[in-house]
Design an enzyme around this catalytic site. Structure first.
Site, mmCIF file in Angstrom:
data_model
loop_
_atom_site.group_PDB
_atom_site.id
_atom_site.type_symbol
_atom_site.label_atom_id
_atom_site.label_comp_id
_atom_site.label_asym_id
_atom_site.label_seq_id
_atom_site.Cartn_x
_atom_site.Cartn_y
_atom_site.Cartn_z
ATOM 1 N N HIS A 1 0.691 -1.149 0.040
ATOM 2 C CA HIS A 1 0.001 0.234 -0.092
ATOM 3 C C HIS A 1 0.906 1.351 -0.024
ATOM 4 C CE1 HIS A 1 -3.987 -1.953 1.895
ATOM 5 N NE2 HIS A 1 -3.276 -2.534 0.793
ATOM 6 N N CYS B 1 -5.947 2.362 5.301
ATOM 7 C CA CYS B 1 -6.635 1.161 5.446
ATOM 8 C C CYS B 1 -6.890 0.720 6.924
ATOM 9 C CB CYS B 1 -6.229 0.031 4.652
ATOM 10 S SG CYS B 1 -4.595 -0.697 5.183
ATOM 11 N N CYS C 1 -2.560 0.164 7.438
ATOM 12 C CA CYS C 1 -1.916 1.398 7.070
ATOM 13 C C CYS C 1 -2.144 2.225 8.315
ATOM 14 C CB CYS C 1 -1.990 2.062 5.889
ATOM 15 S SG CYS C 1 -1.601 1.141 4.412
ATOM 16 N N GLU D 1 1.126 4.125 1.555
ATOM 17 C CA GLU D 1 1.444 4.599 2.954
ATOM 18 C C GLU D 1 2.449 3.747 3.620
ATOM 19 O OE1 GLU D 1 -2.996 5.292 3.059
ATOM 20 O OE2 GLU D 1 -1.744 3.712 2.258
#
Length: 150
Positions: free
Chosen positions: A55, A83, A93, A57
């Site tokens: 992801h 998330c 995240c 981040e």
């Protein structure tokens, strides 16, 4: 020093532009930029940049030393709400941001209930993180992710 609304908009637009680099997949295209209190970019990333499950981040946070004192005054800009539920990794995240000591998050679009019911903003706020939503930029993020929402 808290960034100005113009700074927030500029950094979030940069995160949105990064999301355009995501490799094609039936997943969200997300970009993230981590900026210290003086306006220096500490790192950035986009979804699937380092592997198919990464992801944005997560990618941005992975390249910063956890002992870096600037993290406690940094802001992470993410095109999509961080998330709060995840099957592909042990930490979300939201958890990574909280664990890194980041106290401020700015994003454009709340994650729609396509894959999960995301509670990233709520969990961040509950942990004492300042959360800023710049919904005026959400349309750009929706367009970049139109492959998911039709």
């Amino acid at each position: 020093m808290t960034p100005s609304p113009l700074d927030d908009r500029r950094w979030l637009q940069q995160a949105i532009e990064l999301s355009r680099k995501c490799p094609p997949a039936p997943l969200f295209n997300v970009g993230a930029v981590l900026v210290d209190a003086q306006g220096t970019v500490l790192s950035s990333g986009f979804s699937r940049e380092t592997d198919q499950h990464a992801h944005a981040e997560e990618v941005a946070l992975a390249s910063v030393d956890r002992a870096d004192p600037r993290l406690s005054t940094a802001t992470i800009y993410s095109s999509l709400e961080p998330c709060s539920k995840r099957a592909s990794r042990p930490r979300t995240c939201t958890q990574l941001i909280i664990n890194a000591g980041i106290r401020r998050v700015v994003f454009a679009w709340r994650e729609p209930e396509i894959f999960v019911d995301c509670e990233g903003a709520e969990l961040l706020r509950a942990a004492g993180v300042e959360v800023v939503e710049l919904t005026e930029l959400a349309g750009d993020v929706r367009r970049i992710n139109s492959h998911l929402i039709g």
